[in-house]
Design a protein around this motif. Structure first.
Motif, PDB file in Angstrom:
ATOM      1  N   HIS A  46       0.845  -1.187   0.000  1.00  0.00           N
ATOM      2  CA  HIS A  46       0.000   0.000   0.000  1.00  0.00           C
ATOM      3  C   HIS A  46       0.882   1.239   0.000  1.00  0.00           C
ATOM      4  N   GLU A  85     -10.185  -5.547   9.332  1.00  0.00           N
ATOM      5  CA  GLU A  85      -9.408  -6.381   8.396  1.00  0.00           C
ATOM      6  C   GLU A  85      -9.718  -6.000   6.944  1.00  0.00           C
ATOM      7  N   SER A  86     -11.003  -5.809   6.625  1.00  0.00           N
ATOM      8  CA  SER A  86     -11.382  -5.405   5.263  1.00  0.00           C
ATOM      9  C   SER A  86     -10.824  -4.026   4.942  1.00  0.00           C
ATOM     10  N   ARG A 115      -8.114  -2.623   6.168  1.00  0.00           N
ATOM     11  CA  ARG A 115      -6.672  -2.754   5.905  1.00  0.00           C
ATOM     12  C   ARG A 115      -6.425  -3.386   4.535  1.00  0.00           C
ATOM     13  N   ALA A 116      -7.164  -4.449   4.225  1.00  0.00           N
ATOM     14  CA  ALA A 116      -6.938  -5.177   2.974  1.00  0.00           C
ATOM     15  C   ALA A 116      -7.282  -4.331   1.747  1.00  0.00           C
ATOM     16  N   MET A 117      -8.421  -3.636   1.781  1.00  0.00           N
ATOM     17  CA  MET A 117      -8.875  -2.904   0.598  1.00  0.00           C
ATOM     18  C   MET A 117      -8.303  -1.500   0.484  1.00  0.00           C
ATOM     19  N   GLY A 134      -5.869  -0.141   2.844  1.00  0.00           N
ATOM     20  CA  GLY A 134      -4.506  -0.009   3.353  1.00  0.00           C
ATOM     21  C   GLY A 134      -4.351   0.999   4.471  1.00  0.00           C
ATOM     22  N   ASN A 172      -5.316   2.833  -2.898  1.00  0.00           N
ATOM     23  CA  ASN A 172      -4.884   1.468  -2.592  1.00  0.00           C
ATOM     24  C   ASN A 172      -5.877   0.410  -3.066  1.00  0.00           C
ATOM     25  N   ASP A 173      -7.076   0.826  -3.464  1.00  0.00           N
ATOM     26  CA  ASP A 173      -8.112  -0.098  -3.934  1.00  0.00           C
ATOM     27  C   ASP A 173      -7.961  -0.292  -5.444  1.00  0.00           C
TER      28      ASP A 173
END
Length: 179
Positions: free
Chosen positions: A3, A90-91, A93-95, A97, A110-111
């Motif tokens: 990210h 968690e979502s 952070r993942a999508m 960042g 970051n998406d």
């Protein structure tokens, strides 16, 4: 995929010809906590809600910090399926960042898979200058509203700009009503 760092984000804004003004400050996690910091920085400030609908579609709603939003009715306004719930850390952070407390429209950079729909509240977009965290909550970066849209479009996130539903007003009591 890695990210963006705050500096990489600022470099990307500069590469798009977007003028920024960034102020470093103590980390802030809530609208209330950030009031003293915001008082020192000109322009409109934001609150950012990372939400999902019943079909698992994600939305990032960016509104003026003090705008009341009726989340029970917002799903209809933004075209979501059923009531909205908050996305998990968690979502987030993942999508996007970013950590909770650092949510920002800049994070859609970051998406790269285009999983998040960007929603901008019309109340925020009435202001010439708008301020957001540059991926961390220890800095605030101001840009013009036009440059915010330019940046979002450059990331592939053409924003939906609309007036979000506000909570119903409390009805004043009828003085003639029986006790």
């Amino acid at each position: 995929m890695a990210h963006l760092s705050p500096q990489a984000l600022l470099d990307r804004l500069a590469a798009l010809g977007i003028a920024t003004d960034t102020v470093e400050h103590e980390p802030v996690f809530t609208v209330a906590e950030s009031r003293p910091v915001k008082a020192q920085i000109p322009g409109a400030h934001s609150k950012n809600l990372f939400v999902k609908d019943k079909k698992g579609r994600y939305f990032l709603i960016t509104a003026k910090d003090e705008t009341p939003i009726d989340l029970k009715r917002t799903h209809a306004a933004i075209g979501a399926s059923g009531r909205l719930s908050f996305g998990s850390a968690e979502s987030l952070r993942a999508m996007l960042g970013v950590e909770p407390g650092s949510v920002t429209p800049f994070a859609v950079a970051n998406d790269t898979d285009g999983q998040v729909t960007m929603i901008l509240d019309a109340n925020l977009m009435e202001h010439e200058r708008v301020n957001f965290h540059p991926l961390v909550n220890s800095m605030t970066t101001g840009v013009s509203r036009e440059d915010l849209i330019k940046f979002l479009r450059a990331t592939g996130h053409d924003p939906l700009i609309l007036r979000l539903p506000e909570p119903p007003a409390e009805l004043p009591e009828d003085p003639a009503a029986p006790m």
